[in-house]
Design a protein around this motif. Structure first.
Motif, PDB file in Angstrom:
ATOM      1  N   LEU A 292       0.841  -1.188   0.000  1.00  0.00           N
ATOM      2  CA  LEU A 292       0.000   0.000   0.000  1.00  0.00           C
ATOM      3  C   LEU A 292       0.880   1.243   0.000  1.00  0.00           C
ATOM      4  O   LEU A 292       1.740   1.418   0.868  1.00  0.00           O
ATOM      5  CB  LEU A 292      -0.910  -0.005   1.229  1.00  0.00           C
ATOM      6  CG  LEU A 292      -2.037   1.030   1.265  1.00  0.00           C
ATOM      7  CD1 LEU A 292      -3.008   0.814   0.124  1.00  0.00           C
ATOM      8  CD2 LEU A 292      -2.771   0.957   2.602  1.00  0.00           C
ATOM      9  N   THR A 293       0.718   2.116  -0.997  1.00  0.00           N
ATOM     10  CA  THR A 293       1.499   3.345  -1.109  1.00  0.00           C
ATOM     11  C   THR A 293       0.549   4.534  -1.072  1.00  0.00           C
ATOM     12  O   THR A 293      -0.665   4.380  -1.268  1.00  0.00           O
ATOM     13  CB  THR A 293       2.287   3.364  -2.432  1.00  0.00           C
ATOM     14  OG1 THR A 293       1.362   3.408  -3.516  1.00  0.00           O
ATOM     15  CG2 THR A 293       3.173   2.120  -2.560  1.00  0.00           C
ATOM     16  N   PRO A 294       1.094   5.754  -0.856  1.00  0.00           N
ATOM     17  CA  PRO A 294       0.224   6.940  -0.872  1.00  0.00           C
ATOM     18  C   PRO A 294      -0.535   7.093  -2.179  1.00  0.00           C
ATOM     19  O   PRO A 294      -1.636   7.634  -2.207  1.00  0.00           O
ATOM     20  CB  PRO A 294       1.209   8.088  -0.655  1.00  0.00           C
ATOM     21  CG  PRO A 294       2.340   7.475   0.085  1.00  0.00           C
ATOM     22  CD  PRO A 294       2.460   6.081  -0.444  1.00  0.00           C
TER      23      PRO A 294
ATOM     24  N   ASN B 267      -1.776   4.649  -4.156  1.00  0.00           N
ATOM     25  CA  ASN B 267      -2.932   3.766  -4.362  1.00  0.00           C
ATOM     26  C   ASN B 267      -3.776   3.568  -3.110  1.00  0.00           C
ATOM     27  O   ASN B 267      -4.719   2.780  -3.121  1.00  0.00           O
ATOM     28  CB  ASN B 267      -2.469   2.404  -4.899  1.00  0.00           C
ATOM     29  CG  ASN B 267      -1.600   1.658  -3.889  1.00  0.00           C
ATOM     30  OD1 ASN B 267      -1.563   1.998  -2.720  1.00  0.00           O
ATOM     31  ND2 ASN B 267      -0.898   0.636  -4.350  1.00  0.00           N
ATOM     32  N   ARG B 268      -3.427   4.258  -1.999  1.00  0.00           N
ATOM     33  CA  ARG B 268      -4.179   4.070  -0.764  1.00  0.00           C
ATOM     34  C   ARG B 268      -5.643   4.462  -0.952  1.00  0.00           C
ATOM     35  O   ARG B 268      -6.549   3.755  -0.514  1.00  0.00           O
ATOM     36  CB  ARG B 268      -3.559   4.904   0.367  1.00  0.00           C
ATOM     37  CG  ARG B 268      -4.307   4.725   1.710  1.00  0.00           C
ATOM     38  CD  ARG B 268      -3.748   5.598   2.803  1.00  0.00           C
ATOM     39  NE  ARG B 268      -2.397   5.184   3.154  1.00  0.00           N
ATOM     40  CZ  ARG B 268      -1.311   5.941   3.016  1.00  0.00           C
ATOM     41  NH1 ARG B 268      -1.433   7.180   2.525  1.00  0.00           N
ATOM     42  NH2 ARG B 268      -0.134   5.519   3.365  1.00  0.00           N
ATOM     43  N   HIS B 269      -5.890   5.599  -1.601  1.00  0.00           N
ATOM     44  CA  HIS B 269      -7.262   6.067  -1.788  1.00  0.00           C
ATOM     45  C   HIS B 269      -8.080   5.038  -2.574  1.00  0.00           C
ATOM     46  O   HIS B 269      -9.211   4.700  -2.183  1.00  0.00           O
ATOM     47  CB  HIS B 269      -7.273   7.418  -2.508  1.00  0.00           C
ATOM     48  CG  HIS B 269      -8.647   7.955  -2.731  1.00  0.00           C
ATOM     49  ND1 HIS B 269      -9.394   8.558  -1.746  1.00  0.00           N
ATOM     50  CD2 HIS B 269      -9.449   7.944  -3.854  1.00  0.00           C
ATOM     51  CE1 HIS B 269     -10.573   8.911  -2.227  1.00  0.00           C
ATOM     52  NE2 HIS B 269     -10.621   8.565  -3.511  1.00  0.00           N
TER      53      HIS B 269
ATOM     54  N   LEU C 276      -8.821   1.963  -0.362  1.00  0.00           N
ATOM     55  CA  LEU C 276      -9.863   2.173   0.636  1.00  0.00           C
ATOM     56  C   LEU C 276     -11.232   2.365  -0.008  1.00  0.00           C
ATOM     57  O   LEU C 276     -12.256   1.935   0.548  1.00  0.00           O
ATOM     58  CB  LEU C 276      -9.506   3.388   1.497  1.00  0.00           C
ATOM     59  CG  LEU C 276      -8.246   3.236   2.367  1.00  0.00           C
ATOM     60  CD1 LEU C 276      -7.961   4.536   3.109  1.00  0.00           C
ATOM     61  CD2 LEU C 276      -8.399   2.082   3.344  1.00  0.00           C
TER      62      LEU C 276
END
Length: 234
Positions: A2-4, A6-8, A11
């Motif tokens: 999980l990276t900044p 693809n986090r959005h 979730l």
């Protein structure tokens, strides 16, 4: 991973699978069912609280409880020392015991030693050899029949832990409903800038254990006898 970047999306997919919009903040906790932690036993008068405290300590914890006036305090403590083996006796260096005359009476009549902050290991040896230890308790807790001790240089923990019997002197006015009120008092003291004790002990009668085959044994890792001497000050 999980990276900044693809986090959005990650979730959003979880929320979609759960059938609800994406939540960026946790929901507010539900209102408590009751406020027993803060209110239990607070409806009792101080007299009722003292009676419940003494009854629980005597019937459940097997503590010897007596209620005395300040004038009767010294004879009561001396009588308990006689009952538990007379001497040797060690008494806390607490100034409140000196103000009540307990320390002086124990020294004069039973040759008691007083915990000295600068005595080091000698204090522990005296406490270990003592038949009776006498301390002043900060408070009593009605719910558990416990007494509260604050440690300080002149109030070593060993005075109530190592002798065969421990005598706790406390005032009726300091008996609280339960530990929630003790925490509240400590919080208020901290806010006033008062120094907190190095250690807080909640002692519920003589030491006991039932670890081996559920057979209760008293005095395995501490005093065999305990007594509460409650001063009727309200």
């Amino acid at each position: 991973m999980l990276t900044p970047q693809n986090r959005h999306d990650f979730l959003e997919e979880i929320a979609r699978q759960l059938g609800r919009p994406l939540r960026r903040e946790p929901p507010a906790p539900p209102p408590p069912v009751s406020d027993f932690a803060a209110s239990r036993l607070t409806e009792l008068t101080q007299e009722e609280r003292c009676t419940a405290f003494s009854d629980y300590a005597r019937d459940v914890l097997k503590v010897n409880c007596c209620r005395v006036s300040e004038d009767q305090l010294i004879p009561a403590v001396l009588a308990l020392c006689e009952e538990y083996g007379r001497s040797p006796v060690i008494v806390s260096g607490d100034l409140r015991l000196q103000a009540l005359g307990v320390t002086q009476a124990l020294q004069q009549q039973l040759g008691a030693t007083v915990w000295q902050p600068d005595a080091g290991a000698e204090n522990l040896t005296r406490a270990e050899q003592a038949q009776v230890g006498v301390v002043y308790a900060e408070a009593g807790l009605t719910e558990s029949g416990s007494v509260v001790l604050f440690s300080a240089p002149d109030r070593g923990r060993a005075v109530s832990l190592l002798p065969t019997a421990s005598i706790f002197v406390l005032r009726k006015s300091t008996i609280l409903p339960r530990v929630a009120q003790l925490a509240q008092q400590l919080h208020q003291r901290a806010q006033r800038g008062e120094r907190m004790p190095s250690c807080i002990n909640l002692i519920a009668g003589p030491s006991s254990t039932a670890d081996i085959e559920l057979i209760k044994v008293v005095g395995v890792h501490g005093p065999v006898h305990a007594a509460y001497v409650i001063i009727e000050d309200c």
